[in-house]
Design an enzyme around this catalytic site. Structure first.
Site, PDB file in Angstrom:
ATOM      1  N   GLY A  39      50.470 120.762   7.158  1.00  0.00           N
ATOM      2  CA  GLY A  39      51.663 120.595   6.338  1.00  0.00           C
ATOM      3  C   GLY A  39      52.339 119.281   6.663  1.00  0.00           C
ATOM      4  N   CYS A  40      53.610 119.220   6.391  1.00  0.00           N
ATOM      5  CA  CYS A  40      54.391 118.010   6.628  1.00  0.00           C
ATOM      6  C   CYS A  40      54.311 117.610   8.101  1.00  0.00           C
ATOM      7  CB  CYS A  40      55.839 118.269   6.237  1.00  0.00           C
ATOM      8  SG  CYS A  40      56.967 116.961   6.718  1.00  0.00           S
ATOM      9  N   PHE A  41      53.945 116.360   8.353  1.00  0.00           N
ATOM     10  CA  PHE A  41      53.793 115.951   9.754  1.00  0.00           C
ATOM     11  C   PHE A  41      55.107 115.925  10.509  1.00  0.00           C
ATOM     12  CE2 PHE A  41      52.749 111.261   8.295  1.00  0.00           C
ATOM     13  CZ  PHE A  41      54.006 111.097   7.735  1.00  0.00           C
ATOM     14  N   TRP A  42      56.223 115.808   9.805  1.00  0.00           N
ATOM     15  CA  TRP A  42      57.518 115.877  10.487  1.00  0.00           C
ATOM     16  C   TRP A  42      57.695 117.237  11.157  1.00  0.00           C
ATOM     17  CZ3 TRP A  42      60.951 114.285   5.739  1.00  0.00           C
ATOM     18  CH2 TRP A  42      60.744 112.930   5.436  1.00  0.00           C
ATOM     19  N   CYS A  43      57.291 118.293  10.443  1.00  0.00           N
ATOM     20  CA  CYS A  43      57.442 119.665  10.959  1.00  0.00           C
ATOM     21  C   CYS A  43      56.558 119.902  12.179  1.00  0.00           C
ATOM     22  CB  CYS A  43      57.076 120.678   9.881  1.00  0.00           C
ATOM     23  SG  CYS A  43      58.143 120.654   8.438  1.00  0.00           S
TER      24      CYS A  43
END
Length: 165
Positions: free
Chosen positions: A9-13
């Site tokens: 998923g989102c790499f920030w998460c």
């Protein structure tokens, strides 16, 4: 020190979870699996790259098995190219390994996890061929932007859930 590269998923998460973990020395967000020299814009436009997090860890403090266990808690390994509201190939669930030992461990881990999950696990396992560091403004995004809307709506609740488990 060892590295593992994960896409979920989102790499920030993903980075927000692992950069807080005891035994993780450093995290870095980037792109892997697609066309050379990607940018965030090219990835979002479907260049075949996946948003990933490179995790540098001390195997004396945390094992790859512990990392993979947490990885499967923070994303849905049964969802193809989608995590929550984030949809596209760049959000694929994948484990990029650097050596055969880690490949075998990841394969065995997924086999064991499949006994727990009712849906088929679609997480890919692939040798890391290329890795490109993402733009600087993406690095440690949650730490640097904790009040940003996406961070408050998606990342903060995920971190709270992990801390309460």
């Amino acid at each position: 020190m060892k590295n593992i590269v994960l896409g979920g998923g989102c790499f920030w998460c993903v980075e927000a979870v692992f950069e807080r973990l005891k035994g993780v020395i450093d995290t870095e967000v980037g792109y892997s699996g697609g066309n050379p020299n990607p940018s965030y814009e090219s990835v979002c436009n479907g260049d075949g790259n996946i948003e990933v997090v490179k995790i540098n860890y001390d195997e004396k403090q945390i094992s790859l098995l512990e990392i993979l266990t947490l990885f499967f808690k923070i994303h849905d390994p049964t969802s193809i190219d989608k995590q929550g509201g984030d949809i596209g190939i760049q959000y694929r669930s994948i484990i990029f390994y650097e050596n055969e030992e880690d490949k075998i461990l990841a394969q065995n881990f997924i086999e064991e996890q499949q006994k727990i999950f009712s849906k088929k696990i679609v997480t890919k396992i692939s040798r890391l061929q290329t890795y490109y560091k993402a733009e600087n403004y993406h690095q440690h995004y949650f730490i640097n932007n904790p009040n940003q809307g996406y961070c408050q709506a998606v990342i903060a609740p995920k971190l709270q859930k992990i801390q309460s488990d």
